[in-house]
Design an enzyme around this catalytic site. Sequence first.
Site, PDB file in Angstrom:
ATOM      1  N   GLY A 185       0.780  -1.235   0.000  1.00 20.25           N
ATOM      2  CA  GLY A 185       0.000   0.000   0.000  1.00 20.25           C
ATOM      3  C   GLY A 185       0.807   1.279   0.000  1.00 20.25           C
ATOM      4  O   GLY A 185       1.719   1.439   0.780  1.00 20.25           O
ATOM      5  N   SER A 186       0.477   2.214  -0.868  1.00 20.03           N
ATOM      6  CA  SER A 186       1.155   3.505  -0.922  1.00 20.03           C
ATOM      7  C   SER A 186       0.568   4.317  -2.068  1.00 20.03           C
ATOM      8  O   SER A 186      -0.601   4.169  -2.410  1.00 20.03           O
ATOM      9  CB  SER A 186       2.654   3.323  -1.101  1.00 20.03           C
ATOM     10  OG  SER A 186       2.904   2.680  -2.322  1.00 20.03           O
TER      11      SER A 186
END
Length: 217
Positions: A185-186
């Site tokens: 996630g990012s």
Amino acid sequence: MFHKEGYKIITITLALVTASVLLIDRFVDLPWLKLLLMISMLVVLILILQFFRNPKRLTKLEDHTAVSPVDGKVVVIEEVFEKEVFNDKRIQVSVFMSPINVHVTRYPISGKVSYSKYHPGKYLVAWHPKASEENERTTVVVDNKNFGRILYRQVAGALAKRIVNYAKVDDQAVQGGDSGFIKFGSRVDLFLPLDATIKVELNQKVKGGESIIAEKI
């Protein structure tokens, strides 16, 4: 089809899940509890497999378009002052990736890599306004004959603890080609020239290597 960055984690997870299922089958007597625990182990394996999936994308190679470097949702479209490389105003388009998105980073456009740098930093949530400047990140610039210089930045989030960047200075980037991976996630920021025509809207879902982010005729 899975990304090479996931091979080790997938192998370890598969071994742990297999061992757990065997232990559960041997030592847990209650049928309902045994089933629940086995299903839980299967869910863990499925989550890891889906995270590292690497689906083929049909990228139409065009110098007058810039495609999304990742899968996710467009969370920023604004004019900003980019101070790491350009020291001038650019249009920033940011795509946020949740843990269930494909996390392969792809070249938004073809050209020559003229800049590639890793920056250690914080792990603010990926949508934080200062994440692009303060979080762990990598910055890559690709020189394209039509767009000029395009910058994209992999930004770590609260969960992402490792950014993988394959782009090296003087590499020949191929639009839609694999340029890295961000684990868990990012977001990715794309910095475009002011005369580029933006083809996406806020909250629009995009696919890496296929969705057109901008156009410059």
